[in-house]
Design a protein around this motif. Structure first.
Motif, mmCIF file in Angstrom:
data_model
loop_
_atom_site.group_PDB
_atom_site.id
_atom_site.type_symbol
_atom_site.label_atom_id
_atom_site.label_comp_id
_atom_site.label_asym_id
_atom_site.label_seq_id
_atom_site.Cartn_x
_atom_site.Cartn_y
_atom_site.Cartn_z
ATOM 1 N N ALA A 185 64.443 18.711 -26.201
ATOM 2 C CA ALA A 185 63.809 17.951 -24.983
ATOM 3 C C ALA A 185 64.650 18.366 -23.810
ATOM 4 O O ALA A 185 64.426 18.493 -22.840
ATOM 5 C CB ALA A 185 64.084 16.438 -25.591
ATOM 6 N N ASP A 186 66.272 18.268 -24.109
ATOM 7 C CA ASP A 186 67.119 18.346 -22.923
ATOM 8 C C ASP A 186 66.782 19.944 -22.373
ATOM 9 O O ASP A 186 66.860 20.092 -21.052
ATOM 10 C CB ASP A 186 68.708 18.432 -23.143
ATOM 11 N N TRP A 187 66.638 20.844 -23.337
ATOM 12 C CA TRP A 187 66.457 22.164 -22.742
ATOM 13 C C TRP A 187 65.100 22.388 -22.024
ATOM 14 O O TRP A 187 64.933 23.003 -21.047
ATOM 15 C CB TRP A 187 66.326 23.105 -24.054
ATOM 16 N N LEU A 188 64.203 21.646 -22.529
ATOM 17 C CA LEU A 188 62.772 21.691 -21.902
ATOM 18 C C LEU A 188 62.692 20.872 -20.381
ATOM 19 O O LEU A 188 61.994 21.224 -19.519
ATOM 20 C CB LEU A 188 61.631 21.194 -22.752
ATOM 21 N N SER A 189 63.546 19.897 -20.530
ATOM 22 C CA SER A 189 63.680 18.755 -19.367
ATOM 23 C C SER A 189 64.257 19.712 -17.984
ATOM 24 O O SER A 189 63.969 19.202 -17.120
ATOM 25 C CB SER A 189 64.439 17.786 -19.608
ATOM 26 N N ASP A 190 64.970 20.808 -18.501
ATOM 27 C CA ASP A 190 65.596 21.343 -17.167
ATOM 28 C C ASP A 190 64.502 22.504 -16.563
ATOM 29 O O ASP A 190 63.708 23.341 -17.306
ATOM 30 C CB ASP A 190 66.758 22.254 -17.803
ATOM 31 N N ARG A 191 64.403 22.032 -15.356
ATOM 32 C CA ARG A 191 63.375 22.794 -14.410
ATOM 33 C C ARG A 191 63.502 24.303 -14.576
ATOM 34 O O ARG A 191 62.447 25.139 -14.891
ATOM 35 C CB ARG A 191 63.192 22.352 -12.942
ATOM 36 N N GLY A 192 64.606 24.748 -14.469
ATOM 37 C CA GLY A 192 65.011 26.346 -14.647
ATOM 38 C C GLY A 192 64.497 27.077 -15.801
ATOM 39 O O GLY A 192 63.869 28.040 -15.708
ATOM 40 N N ARG A 193 64.882 26.176 -16.966
ATOM 41 C CA ARG A 193 64.582 26.948 -18.250
ATOM 42 C C ARG A 193 63.149 26.756 -18.441
ATOM 43 O O ARG A 193 62.379 27.667 -19.008
ATOM 44 C CB ARG A 193 65.278 25.936 -19.416
ATOM 45 N N SER A 194 62.276 25.663 -18.142
ATOM 46 C CA SER A 194 60.929 25.564 -18.390
ATOM 47 C C SER A 194 60.149 26.488 -17.435
ATOM 48 O O SER A 194 59.366 27.127 -18.146
ATOM 49 C CB SER A 194 60.476 24.163 -17.843
ATOM 50 N N SER A 195 60.603 26.678 -16.352
ATOM 51 C CA SER A 195 59.932 27.782 -15.487
ATOM 52 C C SER A 195 60.149 29.230 -16.207
ATOM 53 O O SER A 195 59.003 30.157 -16.088
ATOM 54 C CB SER A 195 60.486 27.810 -14.056
ATOM 55 N N GLY A 196 61.301 29.589 -16.686
ATOM 56 C CA GLY A 196 61.495 30.773 -17.561
ATOM 57 C C GLY A 196 60.677 30.839 -18.664
ATOM 58 O O GLY A 196 60.096 31.705 -18.825
ATOM 59 N N LEU A 197 60.517 29.932 -19.235
ATOM 60 C CA LEU A 197 59.625 29.631 -20.542
ATOM 61 C C LEU A 197 58.245 29.965 -20.005
ATOM 62 O O LEU A 197 57.267 30.599 -20.816
ATOM 63 C CB LEU A 197 59.938 28.505 -21.405
ATOM 64 N N SER A 198 57.965 29.342 -19.001
ATOM 65 C CA SER A 198 56.349 29.452 -18.752
ATOM 66 C C SER A 198 55.886 31.131 -18.153
ATOM 67 O O SER A 198 55.053 31.446 -18.409
ATOM 68 C CB SER A 198 56.182 28.370 -17.410
ATOM 69 N N ARG A 199 57.136 31.429 -17.467
ATOM 70 C CA ARG A 199 56.824 32.939 -17.207
ATOM 71 C C ARG A 199 56.558 33.980 -18.386
ATOM 72 O O ARG A 199 55.822 34.720 -18.458
ATOM 73 C CB ARG A 199 58.063 33.482 -16.221
#
Length: 433
Positions: free
Chosen positions: A135-149
């Protein structure tokens, strides 16, 4: 990228410094133990030489003699662990080098049985809140953006693979099978019932009234109605322009009726429309004739060739859209994926029940993995120990526990000296000499 090698070098330098400190401490302890042994021998020789003049020194000599023997015995025991004492080929010496393979096997089994047992592994895994970490990892906007890419890059390839696989036909077949199970008439009745709740269908009736009102103001429509009236009237009536008079009356009456119906939500025409809709819904739900017609319509629709290629066309269109969208700097797919991952992280952090279920799943999965792989871990550890250079292995063990082993020599001298003194006193008491 350059931080990792520098960090490894720093850690290596720190370990080398620690090893040098351990080596200095080990050598100092060895020197002190050897010095203590030399002192015991010197005291023994001196006391033995002077005991005739000073009888009390016999007790000192007994203590020193036994202490020297105990120190020598423990020196032999400590040295025999790592090498052959004085280089002599004495049996059961150099224990660690001689038993490296057995030590490797036993160490691997020890770790497998005591550290990788199912119970302790599960208990340790339960201490970690894996779901909260996710949850903490996904809540970070930068990490979620990287995962979405990352996901977005895989999406076109996944869709293309689906096009060339049997998944398309499978999905199309499953959808068709599920649609065939649906009874259309009752389903349509339920949909209409939801639509007509709170008389929402009266909005449709309002639209119909506006359409009829528009027809009454349409010159072409009125001309057509007038022609129909003229055709039905006798020729004599047409001479007196009765068609125009009738049309005017009809239009006025119809317009007045429409205005009344629009203004009155409980108008008789509206109630009649309610009864018509309710009756139609009831017939859809109960009439075998309506049910048969609806099923025939469904079968005809499913049999159309256009539907057979619908799944293919959908996947192709979806892949084309995704590929074109991902080429944009402001990709809609990436933005929505990133927002979705962040939202999932927030919701997961706020829902302890879901986290508990996820953590239980992590515990089961990881413990099962460890259980299935622990014999391999044992073998891996044993193989790694076997590959170690025996000189390096001996040095590593001696460097880490050798200083403690040197204290065995001190203890041996002390215990040996006390034992020798007690035996000497016992001898004097028993034999009175």
């Amino acid at each position: 990228m350059s931080a990792a090698p520098s960090e490894m070098l720093a850690r290596g330098a720190q370990l080398e410094t620690e090893d040098r400190a351990k080596l200095v401490a080990l050598r100092r302890t060895k020197a002190i133990a050897t010095g203590a042994l030399v002192v015991c021998v010197a005291v023994f020789l001196g006391a033995r030489a002077l005991q005739d003049s000073y009888p009390a020194l016999a007790y000192v000599a007994a203590f020193a003699e036994a202490a020297a023997i105990g120190g020598l015995a423990d020196w032999y025991a400590v040295v025999a662990l790592f090498r052959r004492p004085l280089g002599l080929p004495i049996p059961h010496t150099a224990i660690i080098p001689a038993n490296k393979d057995r030590i490797a096997d036993n160490l691997g089994r020890f770790i497998e049985v005591n550290f990788l047992a199912a119970g302790p592994v599960r208990e340790k895994l339960r201490e970690v809140d894996f779901a909260l970490l996710v949850a903490d990892w996904l809540s970070d906007r930068g990490r979620s953006s990287g995962l979405s890419r990352f996901v977005a890059r895989l999406a076109p390839q996944a869709l293309k693979a689906m096009e060339g696989s049997g998944l398309r036909e499978f999905v199309s077949k499953r959808i068709t099978e599920q649609i065939e199970k649906v009874q259309v008439a009752p389903f349509a009745a339920d949909m209409l019932s939801a639509f007509t709740a709170d008389r929402r269908h009266q909005q449709l009736f309002d639209e119909l009234l506006r359409v009829f009102g528009g027809l009454l103001n349409d010159e072409e429509a009125l001309a057509s109605i007038r022609d129909k009236i003229r055709q039905e009237l006798p020729s004599v009536a047409n001479l007196f322009r009765a068609d125009a008079y009738l049309l005017k009356k009809i239009v006025a009456s119809a317009g007045s009726l429409i205005e009344e119906a629009e203004a009155d939500p409980d108008h008789a025409i509206r109630r009649e429309f309610d009864r018509f809709v309710e009756g139609f819904i009831q017939q859809l739900r109960t009439s075998p004739d309506y049910a048969e017609r609806a099923e025939k319509l469904k079968r005809d629709l499913l049999a159309r060739p256009e539907l057979k290629g619908l799944a293919t066309d959908f996947l192709v269109s979806l892949r084309t859209f995704v590929e074109q969208d991902l080429q944009s700097d402001d990709s809609l797919v990436r933005r929505h994926l990133s927002d979705m991952f962040v939202q999932v992280g927030h919701q997961l952090a706020a829902d302890p029940k879901i986290r508990a279920d996820m953590n239980q799943g992590f515990v089961v999965a990881l413990s099962s993995f460890v259980e299935s792989q622990k014999s391999g871990v044992s073998t891996f550890i044993a193989d790694q120990v076997r590959r170690w250079d025996i000189v390096q292995l001996t040095r590593l063990v001696e460097l880490n526990i050798g200083r403690d082993l040197q204290y065995i020599r001190f203890n041996g001298m002390l215990i040996g000296g006390i034992a020798g003194l007690v035996l000497h006193i016992g001898e004097r008491l028993i034999f009175h000499n």
